[in-house]
Design a protein around this motif. Sequence first.
Motif, PDB file in Angstrom:
ATOM      1  N   ASP A 189       0.840  -1.180   0.000  1.00  0.00           N
ATOM      2  CA  ASP A 189       0.000   0.000   0.000  1.00  0.00           C
ATOM      3  C   ASP A 189       0.886   1.244   0.000  1.00  0.00           C
ATOM      4  O   ASP A 189       1.965   1.248   0.602  1.00  0.00           O
ATOM      5  CB  ASP A 189      -0.904  -0.001   1.239  1.00  0.00           C
ATOM      6  N   ALA A 190       0.397   2.290  -0.648  1.00  0.00           N
ATOM      7  CA  ALA A 190       1.165   3.538  -0.728  1.00  0.00           C
ATOM      8  C   ALA A 190       1.441   4.146   0.646  1.00  0.00           C
ATOM      9  O   ALA A 190       2.403   4.893   0.817  1.00  0.00           O
ATOM     10  CB  ALA A 190       0.427   4.552  -1.599  1.00  0.00           C
ATOM     11  N   ALA A 191       0.614   3.785   1.635  1.00  0.00           N
ATOM     12  CA  ALA A 191       0.816   4.296   2.999  1.00  0.00           C
ATOM     13  C   ALA A 191       2.032   3.646   3.668  1.00  0.00           C
ATOM     14  O   ALA A 191       2.485   4.113   4.710  1.00  0.00           O
ATOM     15  CB  ALA A 191      -0.437   4.074   3.843  1.00  0.00           C
ATOM     16  N   GLY A 192       2.547   2.554   3.099  1.00  0.00           N
ATOM     17  CA  GLY A 192       3.742   1.922   3.646  1.00  0.00           C
ATOM     18  C   GLY A 192       3.520   0.612   4.376  1.00  0.00           C
ATOM     19  O   GLY A 192       4.435   0.102   5.029  1.00  0.00           O
ATOM     20  N   TYR A 193       2.347   0.023   4.286  1.00  0.00           N
ATOM     21  CA  TYR A 193       2.120  -1.312   4.861  1.00  0.00           C
ATOM     22  C   TYR A 193       2.881  -2.317   4.025  1.00  0.00           C
ATOM     23  O   TYR A 193       2.982  -2.184   2.803  1.00  0.00           O
ATOM     24  CB  TYR A 193       0.625  -1.652   4.860  1.00  0.00           C
ATOM     25  N   TRP A 194       3.431  -3.346   4.689  1.00  0.00           N
ATOM     26  CA  TRP A 194       4.256  -4.310   3.971  1.00  0.00           C
ATOM     27  C   TRP A 194       4.084  -5.717   4.539  1.00  0.00           C
ATOM     28  O   TRP A 194       3.657  -5.893   5.671  1.00  0.00           O
ATOM     29  CB  TRP A 194       5.720  -3.896   3.976  1.00  0.00           C
ATOM     30  N   VAL A 195       4.383  -6.707   3.691  1.00  0.00           N
ATOM     31  CA  VAL A 195       4.344  -8.111   4.107  1.00  0.00           C
ATOM     32  C   VAL A 195       5.722  -8.718   3.911  1.00  0.00           C
ATOM     33  O   VAL A 195       6.502  -8.274   3.060  1.00  0.00           O
ATOM     34  CB  VAL A 195       3.280  -8.931   3.336  1.00  0.00           C
ATOM     35  N   ARG A 196       5.988  -9.732   4.718  1.00  0.00           N
ATOM     36  CA  ARG A 196       7.278 -10.434   4.645  1.00  0.00           C
ATOM     37  C   ARG A 196       7.016 -11.932   4.708  1.00  0.00           C
ATOM     38  O   ARG A 196       6.177 -12.396   5.481  1.00  0.00           O
ATOM     39  CB  ARG A 196       8.184 -10.021   5.787  1.00  0.00           C
ATOM     40  N   PHE A 197       7.769 -12.692   3.911  1.00  0.00           N
ATOM     41  CA  PHE A 197       7.659 -14.145   3.876  1.00  0.00           C
ATOM     42  C   PHE A 197       9.014 -14.766   4.195  1.00  0.00           C
ATOM     43  O   PHE A 197      10.015 -14.424   3.571  1.00  0.00           O
ATOM     44  CB  PHE A 197       7.240 -14.621   2.479  1.00  0.00           C
ATOM     45  N   VAL A 198       9.035 -15.663   5.158  1.00  0.00           N
ATOM     46  CA  VAL A 198      10.211 -16.475   5.450  1.00  0.00           C
ATOM     47  C   VAL A 198       9.718 -17.912   5.467  1.00  0.00           C
ATOM     48  O   VAL A 198       8.948 -18.306   6.355  1.00  0.00           O
ATOM     49  CB  VAL A 198      10.847 -16.109   6.810  1.00  0.00           C
ATOM     50  N   VAL A 199      10.110 -18.686   4.459  1.00  0.00           N
ATOM     51  CA  VAL A 199       9.596 -20.049   4.292  1.00  0.00           C
ATOM     52  C   VAL A 199      10.735 -20.951   3.861  1.00  0.00           C
ATOM     53  O   VAL A 199      11.366 -20.699   2.826  1.00  0.00           O
ATOM     54  CB  VAL A 199       8.486 -20.107   3.221  1.00  0.00           C
ATOM     55  N   THR A 200      11.005 -21.980   4.637  1.00  0.00           N
ATOM     56  CA  THR A 200      12.034 -22.943   4.251  1.00  0.00           C
ATOM     57  C   THR A 200      11.505 -24.358   4.414  1.00  0.00           C
ATOM     58  O   THR A 200      10.700 -24.632   5.306  1.00  0.00           O
ATOM     59  CB  THR A 200      13.317 -22.776   5.082  1.00  0.00           C
ATOM     60  N   GLN A 201      11.965 -25.211   3.533  1.00  0.00           N
ATOM     61  CA  GLN A 201      11.605 -26.616   3.634  1.00  0.00           C
ATOM     62  C   GLN A 201      12.616 -27.290   4.549  1.00  0.00           C
ATOM     63  O   GLN A 201      13.821 -27.057   4.435  1.00  0.00           O
ATOM     64  CB  GLN A 201      11.607 -27.276   2.255  1.00  0.00           C
ATOM     65  N   ILE A 202      12.115 -28.088   5.471  1.00  0.00           N
ATOM     66  CA  ILE A 202      12.946 -28.785   6.441  1.00  0.00           C
ATOM     67  C   ILE A 202      12.504 -30.239   6.494  1.00  0.00           C
ATOM     68  O   ILE A 202      11.426 -30.576   5.988  1.00  0.00           O
ATOM     69  CB  ILE A 202      12.828 -28.125   7.845  1.00  0.00           C
ATOM     70  N   PRO A 203      13.283 -31.100   7.105  1.00  0.00           N
ATOM     71  CA  PRO A 203      12.836 -32.489   7.235  1.00  0.00           C
ATOM     72  C   PRO A 203      11.546 -32.570   8.067  1.00  0.00           C
ATOM     73  O   PRO A 203      11.369 -31.838   9.037  1.00  0.00           O
ATOM     74  CB  PRO A 203      13.995 -33.181   7.966  1.00  0.00           C
ATOM     75  N   VAL A 204      10.656 -33.436   7.659  1.00  0.00           N
ATOM     76  CA  VAL A 204       9.420 -33.682   8.409  1.00  0.00           C
ATOM     77  C   VAL A 204       9.792 -34.217   9.780  1.00  0.00           C
ATOM     78  O   VAL A 204      10.679 -35.075   9.907  1.00  0.00           O
ATOM     79  CB  VAL A 204       8.515 -34.686   7.658  1.00  0.00           C
TER      80      VAL A 204
END
Length: 115
Positions: free
Chosen positions: A22-37
């Motif tokens: 959004d132009a107001a400066g809201y932001w999202v971040r993703f941290v996703v890693t595959q690891i052993p089950v």
Amino acid sequence: MTQRDHSLDTLLDLNGQVLVIDAAGYWVRFVVTQIPVSPEKPHGLDYTMTLHAPDGERLVGFDNAHQVKGQKGRATDHRHRHRTVKPYAYRDAAALVADFWSEVEAVMREQGVWS
């Protein structure tokens, strides 16, 4: 034999992404890693997806990084909305991403940023 979740590739591709939504400066971040089950991470994922206000305050979060208060045992899938934390029923990667964006949209509307 379990069928491969093809939406997992899309989720993993989001790792490291920070998007201003959004132009107001809201932001999202993703941290996703595959690891052993493991019993602690039965989906074979370690993930955190968050929505932040322009000042950096976390407004929404979906993750499996820690135990939910009141739940015994392992770290569990859960969602944060402001200061509330509730368990999240993980189904697959596509549903996780869709549920995250639905929550982001709801909070942005509540904040009066989106109509």
